[in-house]
Design a protein around this motif. Structure first.
Motif, PDB file in Angstrom:
ATOM      1  N   ALA A   1     -42.365  -4.854 -22.364  1.00 26.91           N
ATOM      2  CA  ALA A   1     -42.892  -5.508 -23.568  1.00 26.91           C
ATOM      3  C   ALA A   1     -41.895  -5.409 -24.709  1.00 26.91           C
ATOM      4  CB  ALA A   1     -44.232  -4.882 -23.963  1.00 26.91           C
ATOM      5  N   ASP A   2     -41.330  -4.228 -24.918  1.00 28.89           N
ATOM      6  CA  ASP A   2     -40.356  -4.034 -26.005  1.00 28.89           C
ATOM      7  C   ASP A   2     -39.137  -4.937 -25.823  1.00 28.89           C
ATOM      8  OD1 ASP A   2     -42.002  -2.103 -27.114  1.00 28.89           O
ATOM      9  OD2 ASP A   2     -40.795  -0.406 -26.390  1.00 28.89           O
ATOM     10  N   VAL A   3     -38.620  -4.983 -24.610  1.00 27.87           N
ATOM     11  CA  VAL A   3     -37.420  -5.778 -24.335  1.00 27.87           C
ATOM     12  C   VAL A   3     -37.672  -7.250 -24.626  1.00 27.87           C
ATOM     13  CG1 VAL A   3     -35.953  -6.656 -22.454  1.00 27.87           C
ATOM     14  CG2 VAL A   3     -36.376  -4.190 -22.684  1.00 27.87           C
ATOM     15  N   PHE A   4     -38.762  -7.803 -24.097  1.00 26.17           N
ATOM     16  CA  PHE A   4     -38.968  -9.238 -24.259  1.00 26.17           C
ATOM     17  C   PHE A   4     -39.477  -9.621 -25.639  1.00 26.17           C
ATOM     18  CE2 PHE A   4     -38.135  -9.028 -19.798  1.00 26.17           C
ATOM     19  CZ  PHE A   4     -37.168 -10.015 -19.727  1.00 26.17           C
ATOM     20  N   GLU A   5     -40.127  -8.711 -26.337  1.00 24.99           N
ATOM     21  CA  GLU A   5     -40.448  -8.966 -27.751  1.00 24.99           C
ATOM     22  C   GLU A   5     -39.158  -9.023 -28.560  1.00 24.99           C
ATOM     23  OE1 GLU A   5     -43.262  -5.903 -28.784  1.00 24.99           O
ATOM     24  OE2 GLU A   5     -44.899  -6.938 -27.756  1.00 24.99           O
ATOM     25  N   LYS A   6     -38.211  -8.150 -28.243  1.00 23.96           N
ATOM     26  CA  LYS A   6     -36.919  -8.145 -28.936  1.00 23.96           C
ATOM     27  C   LYS A   6     -36.138  -9.433 -28.655  1.00 23.96           C
ATOM     28  CE  LYS A   6     -34.341  -4.380 -29.333  1.00 23.96           C
ATOM     29  NZ  LYS A   6     -33.455  -3.250 -28.943  1.00 23.96           N
ATOM     30  N   VAL A   7     -36.097  -9.845 -27.401  1.00 25.97           N
ATOM     31  CA  VAL A   7     -35.401 -11.080 -27.023  1.00 25.97           C
ATOM     32  C   VAL A   7     -36.048 -12.277 -27.705  1.00 25.97           C
ATOM     33  CG1 VAL A   7     -34.921 -12.646 -25.093  1.00 25.97           C
ATOM     34  CG2 VAL A   7     -34.523 -10.182 -24.830  1.00 25.97           C
ATOM     35  N   ASP A   8     -37.373 -12.372 -27.637  1.00 23.90           N
ATOM     36  CA  ASP A   8     -38.094 -13.490 -28.228  1.00 23.90           C
ATOM     37  C   ASP A   8     -37.862 -13.551 -29.742  1.00 23.90           C
ATOM     38  OD1 ASP A   8     -39.936 -15.708 -28.124  1.00 23.90           O
ATOM     39  OD2 ASP A   8     -41.459 -14.377 -28.950  1.00 23.90           O
TER      40      ASP A   8
ATOM     41  N   SER B   1     -45.066   1.326 -13.897  1.00 24.86           N
ATOM     42  CA  SER B   1     -45.726   2.442 -14.582  1.00 24.86           C
ATOM     43  C   SER B   1     -46.057   2.006 -16.006  1.00 24.86           C
ATOM     44  CB  SER B   1     -44.792   3.661 -14.624  1.00 24.86           C
ATOM     45  OG  SER B   1     -43.698   3.408 -15.502  1.00 24.86           O
ATOM     46  N   GLU B   2     -46.883   2.807 -16.670  1.00 22.85           N
ATOM     47  CA  GLU B   2     -47.221   2.509 -18.058  1.00 22.85           C
ATOM     48  C   GLU B   2     -45.957   2.467 -18.919  1.00 22.85           C
ATOM     49  OE1 GLU B   2     -50.231   4.380 -21.311  1.00 22.85           O
ATOM     50  OE2 GLU B   2     -50.929   4.312 -19.223  1.00 22.85           O
ATOM     51  N   HIS B   3     -45.049   3.406 -18.672  1.00 23.31           N
ATOM     52  CA  HIS B   3     -43.785   3.433 -19.420  1.00 23.31           C
ATOM     53  C   HIS B   3     -42.961   2.172 -19.160  1.00 23.31           C
ATOM     54  CE1 HIS B   3     -40.104   4.816 -21.276  1.00 23.31           C
ATOM     55  NE2 HIS B   3     -39.469   4.588 -20.143  1.00 23.31           N
ATOM     56  N   GLU B   4     -42.887   1.749 -17.908  1.00 23.71           N
ATOM     57  CA  GLU B   4     -42.129   0.537 -17.578  1.00 23.71           C
ATOM     58  C   GLU B   4     -42.733  -0.691 -18.248  1.00 23.71           C
ATOM     59  OE1 GLU B   4     -40.285   1.531 -13.181  1.00 23.71           O
ATOM     60  OE2 GLU B   4     -42.449   1.109 -13.359  1.00 23.71           O
ATOM     61  N   LEU B   5     -44.056  -0.761 -18.310  1.00 24.25           N
ATOM     62  CA  LEU B   5     -44.707  -1.883 -18.995  1.00 24.25           C
ATOM     63  C   LEU B   5     -44.381  -1.880 -20.483  1.00 24.25           C
ATOM     64  CD1 LEU B   5     -48.163  -1.891 -17.213  1.00 24.25           C
ATOM     65  CD2 LEU B   5     -46.418  -3.683 -17.087  1.00 24.25           C
ATOM     66  N   GLU B   6     -44.359  -0.691 -21.092  1.00 21.64           N
ATOM     67  CA  GLU B   6     -43.982  -0.578 -22.518  1.00 21.64           C
ATOM     68  C   GLU B   6     -42.557  -1.061 -22.731  1.00 21.64           C
ATOM     69  OE1 GLU B   6     -45.609   0.570 -25.336  1.00 21.64           O
ATOM     70  OE2 GLU B   6     -47.491   0.693 -24.213  1.00 21.64           O
ATOM     71  N   VAL B   7     -41.647  -0.631 -21.865  1.00 17.53           N
ATOM     72  CA  VAL B   7     -40.240  -1.048 -21.975  1.00 17.53           C
ATOM     73  C   VAL B   7     -40.124  -2.551 -21.794  1.00 17.53           C
ATOM     74  CG1 VAL B   7     -37.954  -0.881 -20.893  1.00 17.53           C
ATOM     75  CG2 VAL B   7     -39.291   1.202 -21.317  1.00 17.53           C
TER      76      VAL B   7
END
Length: 141
Positions: free
Chosen positions: A128-135, A120-126
């Protein structure tokens, strides 16, 4: 543990299928494709090898071997850096641009089919947020 194993298995399967599709249809690995994208997006189609290695998250020696293989396919060439005679540039060739343009629609379809369209759009946002944070966290270390 469920999140970690799900990520590991899903990521490995996703990378394998995207790599196989590119390899089978266009004789490009996913690593080749990523390098060609980065070079094509640079203003003059070239990047210093050190910047390219950082951009594709590769060691300089591994990238050197990759670029050597790609030179044999005539998709990139190496040049000396005009600002610094010691620096080496990787430059995308006309053949590299042609092969990238031919492969891009397949790759985009594969990413959509095997990732984007499943979420879902929400899952894609999550995601992106998760892997931007990890990176960011790992990049700062």
């Amino acid at each position: 543990m469920r999140a970690w194993r799900g990520y590991m298995d899903g990521n490995q399967r996703l990378m394998e299928i995207l790599n196989r599709e590119l390899q089978d249809a266009h004789d490009l690995s996913l690593a080749d494709y990523r390098i060609l994208v980065m070079l094509s997006e640079s203003p003059d189609g070239a990047l210093r090898m050190s910047d390219l290695a950082d951009g594709v998250l590769s060691s300089r020696s591994r990238l050197t071997h990759q670029i050597r293989r790609m030179e044999a396919q005539d998709v990139v060439v190496r040049d000396t850096c005009p600002e610094d005679g010691r620096g080496v540039l990787a430059r995308i060739t006309a053949e590299g641009r042609r092969r990238l343009a031919a492969a891009a629609p397949l790759h985009v379809r594969g990413v959509r089919k095997n990732l984007v369209d499943l979420l879902s759009e929400h899952e894609l946002e999550v995601l992106a947020d998760v892997f931007e944070k990890v990176d960011k966290a790992i990049g700062e270390r």
